[in-house]
Design a protein around this motif. Structure first.
Motif, PDB file in Angstrom:
ATOM      1  N   ALA A 199       0.826  -1.208   0.000  1.00 26.72           N
ATOM      2  CA  ALA A 199       0.000   0.000   0.000  1.00 26.72           C
ATOM      3  C   ALA A 199       0.856   1.252   0.000  1.00 26.72           C
ATOM      4  O   ALA A 199       0.579   2.215  -0.730  1.00 26.72           O
ATOM      5  CB  ALA A 199      -0.924  -0.006   1.214  1.00 26.72           C
ATOM      6  N   SER A 200       1.909   1.257   0.804  1.00 29.82           N
ATOM      7  CA  SER A 200       2.787   2.427   0.878  1.00 29.82           C
ATOM      8  C   SER A 200       3.446   2.711  -0.465  1.00 29.82           C
ATOM      9  O   SER A 200       3.499   3.863  -0.914  1.00 29.82           O
ATOM     10  CB  SER A 200       3.849   2.206   1.960  1.00 29.82           C
ATOM     11  OG  SER A 200       4.738   3.310   2.021  1.00 29.82           O
ATOM     12  N   ALA A 201       3.940   1.650  -1.118  1.00 29.35           N
ATOM     13  CA  ALA A 201       4.606   1.833  -2.415  1.00 29.35           C
ATOM     14  C   ALA A 201       3.635   2.365  -3.462  1.00 29.35           C
ATOM     15  O   ALA A 201       3.953   3.283  -4.224  1.00 29.35           O
ATOM     16  CB  ALA A 201       5.212   0.513  -2.874  1.00 29.35           C
ATOM     17  N   ALA A 202       2.423   1.792  -3.506  1.00 30.17           N
ATOM     18  CA  ALA A 202       1.441   2.217  -4.502  1.00 30.17           C
ATOM     19  C   ALA A 202       1.045   3.675  -4.310  1.00 30.17           C
ATOM     20  O   ALA A 202       0.977   4.451  -5.272  1.00 30.17           O
ATOM     21  CB  ALA A 202       0.209   1.320  -4.419  1.00 30.17           C
ATOM     22  N   LEU A 203       0.809   4.064  -3.073  1.00 36.18           N
ATOM     23  CA  LEU A 203       0.402   5.441  -2.806  1.00 36.18           C
ATOM     24  C   LEU A 203       1.531   6.427  -3.092  1.00 36.18           C
ATOM     25  O   LEU A 203       1.292   7.533  -3.589  1.00 36.18           O
ATOM     26  CB  LEU A 203      -0.065   5.572  -1.363  1.00 36.18           C
ATOM     27  CG  LEU A 203      -1.371   4.839  -1.034  1.00 36.18           C
ATOM     28  CD1 LEU A 203      -1.639   4.871   0.454  1.00 36.18           C
ATOM     29  CD2 LEU A 203      -2.545   5.446  -1.792  1.00 36.18           C
ATOM     30  N   ALA A 204       2.763   6.033  -2.779  1.00 34.59           N
ATOM     31  CA  ALA A 204       3.897   6.920  -3.054  1.00 34.59           C
ATOM     32  C   ALA A 204       4.040   7.149  -4.559  1.00 34.59           C
ATOM     33  O   ALA A 204       4.370   8.264  -4.999  1.00 34.59           O
ATOM     34  CB  ALA A 204       5.175   6.323  -2.482  1.00 34.59           C
ATOM     35  N   GLU A 205       3.775   6.105  -5.347  1.00 37.95           N
ATOM     36  CA  GLU A 205       3.950   6.230  -6.796  1.00 37.95           C
ATOM     37  C   GLU A 205       2.911   7.133  -7.438  1.00 37.95           C
ATOM     38  O   GLU A 205       3.192   7.785  -8.453  1.00 37.95           O
ATOM     39  CB  GLU A 205       3.921   4.843  -7.440  1.00 37.95           C
ATOM     40  CG  GLU A 205       5.165   4.015  -7.122  1.00 37.95           C
ATOM     41  CD  GLU A 205       5.090   2.607  -7.676  1.00 37.95           C
ATOM     42  OE1 GLU A 205       4.193   2.349  -8.510  1.00 37.95           O
ATOM     43  OE2 GLU A 205       5.924   1.768  -7.291  1.00 37.95           O
ATOM     44  N   ILE A 206       1.701   7.188  -6.870  1.00 35.45           N
ATOM     45  CA  ILE A 206       0.697   8.088  -7.450  1.00 35.45           C
ATOM     46  C   ILE A 206       0.673   9.442  -6.756  1.00 35.45           C
ATOM     47  O   ILE A 206      -0.009  10.358  -7.205  1.00 35.45           O
ATOM     48  CB  ILE A 206      -0.712   7.456  -7.449  1.00 35.45           C
ATOM     49  CG1 ILE A 206      -1.189   7.144  -6.036  1.00 35.45           C
ATOM     50  CG2 ILE A 206      -0.751   6.219  -8.327  1.00 35.45           C
ATOM     51  CD1 ILE A 206      -2.619   6.635  -5.981  1.00 35.45           C
ATOM     52  N   GLY A 207       1.445   9.586  -5.674  1.00 35.24           N
ATOM     53  CA  GLY A 207       1.668  10.890  -5.057  1.00 35.24           C
ATOM     54  C   GLY A 207       0.427  11.589  -4.550  1.00 35.24           C
ATOM     55  O   GLY A 207       0.139  12.722  -4.937  1.00 35.24           O
ATOM     56  N   LEU A 208      -0.307  10.947  -3.648  1.00 32.98           N
ATOM     57  CA  LEU A 208      -1.553  11.526  -3.153  1.00 32.98           C
ATOM     58  C   LEU A 208      -1.320  12.714  -2.227  1.00 32.98           C
ATOM     59  O   LEU A 208      -0.341  12.758  -1.483  1.00 32.98           O
ATOM     60  CB  LEU A 208      -2.358  10.480  -2.392  1.00 32.98           C
ATOM     61  CG  LEU A 208      -3.049   9.387  -3.207  1.00 32.98           C
ATOM     62  CD1 LEU A 208      -3.883   8.526  -2.287  1.00 32.98           C
ATOM     63  CD2 LEU A 208      -3.911   9.986  -4.307  1.00 32.98           C
ATOM     64  N   GLY A 209      -2.262  13.658  -2.263  1.00 33.98           N
ATOM     65  CA  GLY A 209      -2.234  14.811  -1.376  1.00 33.98           C
ATOM     66  C   GLY A 209      -3.638  15.286  -1.070  1.00 33.98           C
ATOM     67  O   GLY A 209      -4.630  14.697  -1.525  1.00 33.98           O
ATOM     68  N   PRO A 210      -3.783  16.387  -0.344  1.00 35.58           N
ATOM     69  CA  PRO A 210      -5.107  16.884   0.075  1.00 35.58           C
ATOM     70  C   PRO A 210      -6.028  17.272  -1.072  1.00 35.58           C
ATOM     71  O   PRO A 210      -7.248  17.355  -0.871  1.00 35.58           O
ATOM     72  CB  PRO A 210      -4.765  18.099   0.945  1.00 35.58           C
ATOM     73  CG  PRO A 210      -3.372  17.858   1.417  1.00 35.58           C
ATOM     74  CD  PRO A 210      -2.686  17.147   0.290  1.00 35.58           C
TER      75      PRO A 210
END
Length: 324
Positions: free
Chosen positions: A148-159
């Protein structure tokens, strides 16, 4: 547990073994000699092991097993938590009695595992378990948390993001939803109608998968969706594209889709796992354990996990707190 019983366990123990590749029916619990820690290694007395889809996927057939470097006879399970009980030469940072968790590729469902103290390879590692994180929870963190951490880092989520997460209630989804919320994103999670309360509890806005998904997502998010994770198949990828999400902001974790990268937990940022454990310890991330089984019921546990309808994680209990 008596001193004599502890010595008997230290000389040998139980481990799940398979002599042929296949489904849960090939899993057996056997008495085996206890492995010994060599130079640079620690031996862990396992108290709990968490199951993941990759456990049964990579042992289902010989060709898949070979891609993971597995040969027969093989073990089963990767995520573990327990207590260090033996330290090899040259090891620093660990001592007998330390509570630890980590990965031991396809050998975690056993009374003992030996892992690399330096942790230079994913799924051959140990990390200190923070105070406030019980062993059952710690045993669920490694594979799903890293993925999950890797996937979210790759799409660069923010507010400013609204992310669509397919399979949001599963083993990786429980981490992805909460980590996305911690990053400030709005989360829409797909699942069955019966899983709606579970998805809300995680922090997502539930939407039922299947025909008409794109229209239901539009109704929930008329301003649009900016990113997507498909944690189950390809439906979420298809819908995300239909909603205008660019491929660079879509990730899968298992399915192969032309133009869309698949996230790999082995590529998670250094320290990602410690960060997740810290969030659990601080009460900011919760891991629901859907079911726990004694090791003797490994086949039942694997069948439940392989059904892919579990809301949370499945854990194998090897020793209780009174045994430590």
């Amino acid at each position: 547990m008596s001193a004599q019983s502890k010595q008997a366990l230290a000389d040998g123990g139980r481990a799940v073994r398979l002599d042929s590749f296949g489904g849960p029916e090939v899993l057996d619990v056997r008495e085996v000699p206890a492995p010994q820690a060599g130079p640079g290694q620690v031996r862990v007395r396992v108290t709990a092991a968490g199951l993941n889809p990759m456990d049964w996927i990579m042992t289902a057939d010989a060709d898949t097993a070979a891609r993971f470097g597995l040969t027969l006879p093989a073990g089963f399970g990767t995520d573990y938590a327990g207590v260090v009980d033996q330290v090899g030469d040259g090891v620093t940072g660990f001592a007998p009695g330390d509570r630890v968790f980590g990965g031991a590729l396809s050998r975690a469902v056993a009374d003992f595992v030996v892992v690399d103290a330096a942790g230079t390879t994913a799924a051959d590692e140990a990390h200190h378990t923070p105070d406030g994180v019980d062993d059952r929870t710690a045993a669920t963190l490694t594979i799903a948390g890293r993925t999950a951490s890797a996937a979210l880092a790759e799409i660069g989520l923010g507010p400013d993001d609204t992310v669509l997460i397919g399979g949001a209630g599963g083993g990786v989804g429980v981490f992805a939803v909460q980590l996305a919320r911690i990053a400030g994103a709005r989360v829409i999670g797909t699942g069955s109608a019966a899983s709606a309360a579970h998805l809300r509890d995680l922090g997502s806005e539930p939407v039922v998968y299947g025909d008409g998904l794109a229209d239901r997502v539009r109704a929930l998010a008329p301003g649009g969706v900016t990113a997507a994770l498909d944690l189950h198949g390809v439906e979420t990828v298809r819908v995300a594209r239909e909603l205008g999400v660019p491929d660079r902001r879509i990730r899968t974790i298992a399915a192969q889709v032309d133009g869309v990268a698949a996230a790999n937990g082995a590529n998670a940022a250094p320290g990602a796992l410690e960060e997740i454990a810290g969030l659990v310890a601080a009460g900011r991330l919760r891991v629901p354990v859907a079911a726990g089984f004694p090791v003797e019921q490994i086949r039942r546990a694997a069948e439940l996990q392989a059904g892919r309808h579990v809301r949370g994680k499945v854990v194998i209990d090897l020793q209780g707190p009174a045994d430590l």
